[in-house]
Design an enzyme around this catalytic site. Structure first.
Site, PDB file in Angstrom:
ATOM      1  CG  HIS A 133      -1.940  -1.052   1.247  1.00  0.00           C
ATOM      2  ND1 HIS A 133      -2.816  -1.272   0.198  1.00  0.00           N
ATOM      3  CD2 HIS A 133      -2.219  -1.998   2.177  1.00  0.00           C
ATOM      4  CE1 HIS A 133      -3.590  -2.310   0.498  1.00  0.00           C
ATOM      5  NE2 HIS A 133      -3.251  -2.766   1.698  1.00  0.00           N
ATOM      6  CG  ASP A 168      -2.880  -8.624   1.293  1.00  0.00           C
ATOM      7  OD1 ASP A 168      -2.007  -8.786   2.165  1.00  0.00           O
ATOM      8  OD2 ASP A 168      -3.894  -7.907   1.464  1.00  0.00           O
TER       9      ASP A 168
HETATM   10 ZN   LIG Z   1      -3.991  -7.193   3.275  1.00  0.00          ZN
END
Ligand SMILES: [Zn+2]
Length: 375
Positions: A133, A168
């Site tokens: 991220h 993920d």
């Molecule tokens: Zn994650």
């Protein structure tokens, strides 16, 4: 060629803040499970400690102004720009040693990538890595420095073709940002839809721009999606694209937060789909850099990583301590003695809705992305 596990006990003892859900200690538990379930010998893999990244390499992705803020934060200095950069929030707190920790995590991934590029290693796994991220000039979703983008950028600079597969549960938005306009990196992310989960992006219509058009692929899944529906989506999209792209090295972010017992997300996967998909990614990879990513149920994450690593090194886990009384407890009683879950399957209306979402997304990708690759 070797298999290399990147691990450092001291790094696994680090924490952001005591109550923060990102727990490097998951890697420590993973090591314990590995000792319990898998043969650990030089034959199967070697262990290497992550070395801090050469700071200059940060700028393969990050902006200098942002890195300066990270260094200031580590020194305990404050700048109003930190707010804009996502620093000092519950999600991305400021704490002692944060910059050094980020450098060491990034150094682990980079070091692993270099072993793969040299041909010394066939498979590398770094459980404390895969911080997908982090953006060019901001921290987000527990990620300060994007270890993935730095390592991939370096390999691209060396002329390698890289496929990035992200399983993920969260969209790999930071990696998408880095390679959105290039055809040198094929980026594929399967995740719970941004309609119900952070970071709110990763829709199927985000397919890349300019030369990168068709080289960024997103498979957003409906909350509740189970093993069967997940594997169906994966099989329809990932193998054909990766095979056609013919990468030199595959980067796999194998976050364990798709698990049905994960507290931060809403998919319904068990170890069965996770293992199957990791195994398929491994088959598609001439060489593979696997990164631990997310996973907030500490025991389940360690168990899934143990399964993943045993797939990558080609061993079948077995409990060496079965039948011994008075051994260590590794989790809830029911789970001690097994890494794997019982099968779980949705039924009825919920299942139909999850299937309909996958059909719609796969159809879109086949219509817009596949033709760009001559499929
Ligand atoms: Zn994650």
């Amino acid at each position: 060629m070797e298999n290399v596990l990147i691990y450092d006990d001291q790094l696994a003892s680090a924490e952001y803040t005591p109550s923060h859900p990102f727990k490097p200690v998951r890697a420590k538990l993973f090591m314990e499970l590995l000792h319990r379930y898998c043969e650990i010998s030089d034959e199967h893999f070697t262990m290497k400690r992550p070395e801090p990244l050469d700071e200059e390499l940060l700028y393969l992705f990050h902006e200098r102004a942002y890195i300066n803020l990270l260094k200031m934060a580590e020194r305990g200095e404050f700048s109003p720009d930190m707010v804009q950069a996502g620093l000092g929030t519950d999600e991305n707190p400021i704490f002692r040693g944060m910059f050094q920790l980020a450098l060491t995590i990034a150094g682990g991934t980079h070091g692993g990538a270099m072993l793969l590029a040299e041909g010394t290693a066939r498979a590398v796994f770094d459980p404390i890595s895969g911080l997908h991220h982090a953006g060019r000039r901001r921290a987000a979703g527990f990620c300060y420095v994007n270890d993935i983008n730095i390592a991939i950028a370096e390999l691209v600079r060396m002329g390698r073709r890289i496929a990035y597969v992200d399983i993920d549960v969260h969209h790999g938005d930071g990696v998408q940002e880095a390679f959105y306009a290039t055809d040198r990196v094929l980026t594929i992310s399967l995740h719970e839809s941004g309609e119900t989960l952070f970071p709110g992006t990763g829709f199927e219509t985000e397919i890349g721009i300019d030369k990168g058009r068709g080289y960024n692929v997103n498979i957003p899944l409906r909350a509740g999606t189970d093993d069967e529906v997940y594997v169906e989506a994966f099989e329809a999209v990932v193998p054909p694209l990766v095979e056609r792209f013919r990468p030199d090295i595959v980067f796999a972010q194998i976050g364990a937060d798709t698990h049905r017992d994960d507290q931060l997300a809403h998919l319904n996967l068990t170890s069965n789909a996770y293992k199957q998909v990791v195994s398929r990614i491994n088959e598609l990879s001439p060489r593979i850099m696997a990164m631990g990513g997310g996973g907030y149920n500490v025991y389940k994450t360690a168990a899934l990583w143990t399964l993943a690593w045993s797939v990558l090194i080609g061993t079948e886990p077995a409990d060496k301590f079965t039948g011994l009384v008075g051994g260590m407890m590794y989790g809830p009683e029911a789970e001690a003695g097994s890494l794997e879950d019982l099968p779980f399957s949705l039924t009825g209306r919920e299942k139909e809705l999850c299937q309909a979402q996958v059909q719609r997304v796969v159809e879109y990708i086949k219509k817009t992305v596949f033709p760009i690759h001559g499929l």
